[in-house]
Scaffold this active site. Structure first.
Site, PDB file in Angstrom:
ATOM      1  N   HIS A 144     -43.731  22.803 -57.295  1.00  0.00           N
ATOM      2  CA  HIS A 144     -44.235  23.661 -56.223  1.00  0.00           C
ATOM      3  C   HIS A 144     -44.644  25.039 -56.730  1.00  0.00           C
ATOM      4  O   HIS A 144     -45.349  25.758 -56.031  1.00  0.00           O
ATOM      5  CB  HIS A 144     -43.270  23.712 -55.020  1.00  0.00           C
ATOM      6  CG  HIS A 144     -42.093  24.620 -55.140  1.00  0.00           C
ATOM      7  ND1 HIS A 144     -40.831  24.176 -55.487  1.00  0.00           N
ATOM      8  CD2 HIS A 144     -41.959  25.943 -54.945  1.00  0.00           C
ATOM      9  CE1 HIS A 144     -39.982  25.191 -55.489  1.00  0.00           C
ATOM     10  NE2 HIS A 144     -40.646  26.280 -55.165  1.00  0.00           N
ATOM     11  N   SER A 201     -37.085  29.746 -58.158  1.00  0.00           N
ATOM     12  CA  SER A 201     -37.703  28.443 -58.357  1.00  0.00           C
ATOM     13  C   SER A 201     -38.220  28.362 -59.777  1.00  0.00           C
ATOM     14  O   SER A 201     -38.877  29.276 -60.263  1.00  0.00           O
ATOM     15  CB  SER A 201     -38.862  28.259 -57.392  1.00  0.00           C
ATOM     16  OG  SER A 201     -38.377  27.785 -56.181  1.00  0.00           O
ATOM     17  N   ASP A 229     -38.985  17.930 -58.765  1.00  0.00           N
ATOM     18  CA  ASP A 229     -39.851  19.100 -58.552  1.00  0.00           C
ATOM     19  C   ASP A 229     -40.102  19.861 -59.862  1.00  0.00           C
ATOM     20  O   ASP A 229     -39.603  20.958 -60.062  1.00  0.00           O
ATOM     21  CB  ASP A 229     -39.184  20.020 -57.519  1.00  0.00           C
ATOM     22  CG  ASP A 229     -40.144  21.073 -56.972  1.00  0.00           C
ATOM     23  OD1 ASP A 229     -41.201  21.300 -57.577  1.00  0.00           O
ATOM     24  OD2 ASP A 229     -39.811  21.680 -55.935  1.00  0.00           O
TER      25      ASP A 229
HETATM   26  N1  ARG Z   1     -37.542  25.366 -50.100  1.00  0.00           N
HETATM   27  C1  ARG Z   1     -38.063  25.531 -51.428  1.00  0.00           C
HETATM   28  C2  ARG Z   1     -38.420  26.983 -51.677  1.00  0.00           C
HETATM   29  O1  ARG Z   1     -38.498  27.844 -50.943  1.00  0.00           O
HETATM   30  C3  ARG Z   1     -39.190  24.613 -51.750  1.00  0.00           C
HETATM   31  C4  ARG Z   1     -40.481  24.860 -51.027  1.00  0.00           C
HETATM   32  C5  ARG Z   1     -41.579  23.931 -51.426  1.00  0.00           C
HETATM   33  N2  ARG Z   1     -41.410  22.580 -50.882  1.00  0.00           N
HETATM   34  C6  ARG Z   1     -41.765  22.181 -49.620  1.00  0.00           C
HETATM   35  N3  ARG Z   1     -41.511  20.972 -49.235  1.00  0.00           N
HETATM   36  N4  ARG Z   1     -42.359  22.983 -48.776  1.00  0.00           N
HETATM   37  O2  ARG Z   1     -39.177  27.703 -51.517  1.00  0.00           O
HETATM   38  N1  GLU Z   2     -37.894  27.142 -53.328  1.00  0.00           N
HETATM   39  C1  GLU Z   2     -37.527  28.511 -53.580  1.00  0.00           C
HETATM   40  C2  GLU Z   2     -38.551  29.241 -54.441  1.00  0.00           C
HETATM   41  O1  GLU Z   2     -39.701  28.943 -54.351  1.00  0.00           O
HETATM   42  C3  GLU Z   2     -36.178  28.545 -54.177  1.00  0.00           C
HETATM   43  C4  GLU Z   2     -35.249  28.224 -53.136  1.00  0.00           C
HETATM   44  C5  GLU Z   2     -34.467  29.409 -52.690  1.00  0.00           C
HETATM   45  O2  GLU Z   2     -34.958  30.198 -51.865  1.00  0.00           O
HETATM   46  O3  GLU Z   2     -33.369  29.519 -53.223  1.00  0.00           O
HETATM   47  O4  GLU Z   2     -38.258  30.183 -55.142  1.00  0.00           O
END
Ligand code: ARG
Ligand code: GLU
Length: 718
Positions: A86, A649, A222
């Site tokens: 991502h 991330s 991921d």
């Molecule tokens: N929650 C994770 C982070 O903030 C992954 C986001 C990307 N994945 C998704 N399914 N939207 O940012």
């Molecule tokens: N998915 C998050 C990012 O893009 C990391 C998840 C979190 O917020 O800990 O950095």
């Protein structure tokens, strides 16, 4: 029976350990003084010097700020970078076409010459960190106003920066820590030639998509691979065909031995923003007012988009990425509010405040917080409403800002300004309308403006909205305004906009200024700027300054307590242990998931839970190579008590010996309140197991040449 009792004891012991470890995002420079002993007592075999050193290659030399928004790490002597799928998504998408859809099918460069350039993408290494607090705060005193204080600091910082002799591509950044009580300088080197090396298909890299986002148990691979290139003499350079793979000062070996419950873990990266030292009044506002408002708005928008996405494949493709973006924080806020409640965050903050007052007698400071938070409340709520309704979720209103810039370019800089901005607009419009559906936006408009009018003080509602909604309520027709605006305005339609923009500048300006959507957007923004922005900002300045005083005073009042600075997108180390958790009564989540779980979630043809044929085949044949756990299964993800946030991330999870064991990409839903109140009982970060990454690269993709350039180690098998 004995076995169960043993398990129970083990569980309780685990929680005991976990409750004492995990919290904090620490400055690498200060590990020796603040953390080394604790880290070693938790099992780490390294010294602080192995993690951060300016005299020799250390772990920090393998960690990069990836594109300024994620983290990446070097995993080979030839500059191979590992980060999240991502994080690479935008670049992967930009290399994807209908004929060669690498988002869908994955991509693996067979040689360096096949690696794909990504204009604009950079990675930043940290060469050195220095405490510059003394000089930055020189001449600053308590009698100064906030703005006097700030200009003094700005001048000091310019002075500090001027003393650095920077090589080409070197930059120095100076950032406030502990709410403006300390300042650190970061000497950095930027590499601008970063190429895409490999990515799994979305059905691995984004497996589970929004349904599984923020969720444990998780089964997402991921990750993606990039490579840093340097000039022929290994110096940073802009993209050139002459460039060669970069030879790093340090790269992370990868452990094949994996993790088990209670293993030491460390996560190294660039966390974006946290608020761990808020006053209870601020947490109350978040839980009771702001989060519920933002959640309700997005709830409404998402329901509408979802309905259309489910009914039409074209719309699904158009809105997939937007939906994911809106849903990501919507879901996070729900988890955050719930976690703040379940861990009694407000009571916890109040207890800290009481201890503080008992110790210092400074009741006044606490009263000032309460007062300013009650003053800012209506402005903060309206600001969030405005941001979510008029800025983010009604796309046409946010699009109108571009047309307003066209008008102001003309009014400020004449025809030349107009033509310059119009060229940029022309380039942007196709990509906007490609993924825009006026019917959906009109429905979102109706739903969100109704919420706004219902919930927000009349004084902050644009006149037209107020009148129309009174009328529509009386007529019991809630669609009238949206229908009128979206029929009347040519701006909702790409062809009509292009036709409009073909006229001469003067006519375009007149037409835009008379456009009903344009006018509504303009009035709304003006009202916000007049009535909300200044009122909000003046209170926010007071809050910032109270927060600075509170932080400093707490650190003085409790000299034996360890305080860590809130995240600010600078390099940090956090450490904890591999641990499961209890998400709710009678449920315990173990900390590792396996390929079997992918197969259990598999829904053929589904856009979230499809599994590529080759992966099914490998599973059928149990063709796992050297990438299994001691139980013979292929691990996919694991969790730990490391304190992470957005920006972490792509951060490496590192074992006790300095080897890569996983790749951070998310947190568990119940614990997303760790940005405000870390609680070791339920805060867990989610990592892809390094062995799953290797399994996909080797067995799934057949990219054995990449495995060969990595260093695979067995730290547990001596
Ligand atoms: N929650 C994770 C982070 O903030 C992954 C986001 C990307 N994945 C998704 N399914 N939207 O940012
Ligand atoms: N998915 C998050 C990012 O893009 C990391 C998840 C979190 O917020 O800990 O950095």
């Amino acid at each position: 029976m004995k076995c169960i009792r043993f398990l129970l004891v083990a569980l309780i012991m685990n929680f005991f350990v976990a409750l004492n470890a995990g919290e904090g995002m620490w400055i690498p420079l200060l590990l020796k003084a603040l953390n080394e002993a604790e880290m070693q007592s938790m099992g780490m075999k390294l010294s602080a010097e192995d993690i951060y050193s300016v005299n020799k290659g250390s772990l920090k030399d393998a960690i990069v700020h990836f594109g300024g928004f994620c983290t990446g790490e070097i995993i080979s002597g030839s500059g191979l970078i590992l980060t999240n799928h991502h994080c690479g998504y935008g670049n992967i998408q930009s290399h994807s076409t209908v004929e060669n859809n690498i988002l869908k099918n994955g991509f693996w460069a067979k040689s360096h010459s096949e690696e794909l350039a990504n204009p604009g993408l950079f990675v930043r290494f940290i060469d050195e960190i220095q405490d510059v607090t003394k000089v930055a705060l020189m001449g600053v005193n308590d009698q100064m106003s906030d703005s006097e204080r700030q200009s003094m600091i700005d001048r000091n910082i310019e002075g500090i920066k001027a003393k650095y002799k920077l090589a080409e591509f070197q930059e120095v950044m100076i950032r406030p820590f502990y709410h403006g009580n300390q300042y650190y300088a970061f000497l950095t080197t930027v590499y601008n030639d970063v190429r895409l090396v490999g990515t799994p298909p979305e059905s691995i890299g984004k497996f589970g998509s929004d349904t599984d986002n923020w969720v444990w148990p998780r089964h997402t691979g991921d990750f993606s691979l990039f490579r840093v290139y340097a000039s022929p003499d290994n110096k940073p350079a802009n993209y050139s065909e002459e460039n060669i793979p970069y030879t790093p000062k340090h790269f992370l070996p990868i452990s094949l031995d994996g993790v088990e419950e209670d293993d030491f873990t460390m996560v190294f990266g660039f966390p974006g923003r946290t608020n761990e030292y808020l006053h209870s009044a601020a947490v109350e506002q978040t839980v009771n007012d702001l989060n519920p408002a933002k959640i309700e708005i997005r709830d409404n928008a998402l329901k509408i988009i979802d309905k259309y996405m489910r009914s039409d494949e074209k719309i699904r493709l158009q809105y997939a990425s937007k939906f994911a973006r809106v849903a990501n924080y919507w879901k996070k806020w729900i988890g955050e509010s719930q976690g703040l409640k379940s861990t009694g965050a407000i009571a916890k903050k109040k207890k800290i405040e009481k201890e503080y007052v008992d110790k210092t007698g400074n009741n006044e400071l606490m009263d000032s917080f309460t007062k300013v938070y009650s003053e800012i409340a209506p402005y903060a709520l309206t600001r969030d409403f405005y941001n979510e309704v008029a800025l983010r979720n009604i796309e046409m209103l946010s699009m109108c800002r571009n047309f307003r810039r066209l008008v102001s370019s003309y009014e400020n800089n004449g025809l030349e300004g107009y033509n310059n901005f119009k060229a940029r607009l022309d380039a942007f419009l196709p990509s906007f309308y490609k993924n825009f559906n006026a019917t959906i936006d009109q429905e979102v408009f109706g739903s969100l403006t109704k919420l706004y009018v219902d919930k927000i003080d009349d004084a902050y509602v644009p006149e037209q909205l107020k009148k129309e909604w009174m009328f529509m309520r009386a007529m019991e027709d809630h669609n009238a305004l949206g229908a009128y605006l979206y029929q009347k305005s040519p701006l909702v339609n790409e062809d009509a906009v292009n036709k409009l923009l073909m006229q001469n500048a003067e006519d375009v300006i007149v037409a835009l200024k008379n456009d009903p959507l344009y006018k509504l957007g303009e009035d709304w923004d003006a009202l916000y700027n007049d009535q909300i922005a200044a009122n909000y900002n003046s209170r926010k300045t007071i809050i910032d300054s109270l927060q600075r005083i509170y932080m400093k005073s707490q650190m003085e009042a409790f000299p034996n307590k360890r305080f860590y600075p809130d995240a600010n997108s600078t390099m940090r180390v956090t450490y904890g242990k591999v641990n499961g958790y209890v998400p709710r009564d009678a449920v315990y989540y173990t900390p590792v998931t396996y390929l079997d779980g992918v197969i259990q979630k598999y829904i053929p043809g589904d856009y979230e839970f499809d599994v590529p044929a080759k992966l099914l085949e490998l599973y059928e044949d149990k063709d796992y190579g050297q990438y299994t756990d001691t139980n013979g299964k292929v691990p996919v993800c694991f969790i730990g008590s490391n304190h992470t946030t957005g920006g972490n991330s792509g951060s490496p999870a590192i074992d006790a010996h300095g080897n890569l064991i996983g790749l951070n990409f998310d947190r568990v839903w119940e614990g997303t309140m760790s940005d405000i109140n870390y609680d070791a009982s339920i805060c867990r970060n989610i990592m892809v197991d390094a062995r799953f990454i290797l399994f996909v690269v080797d067995k799934y993709a057949g990219a054995n040449h990449l495995i060969k350039e990595m260093k695979l180690v067995h730290p547990k098998k001596k």
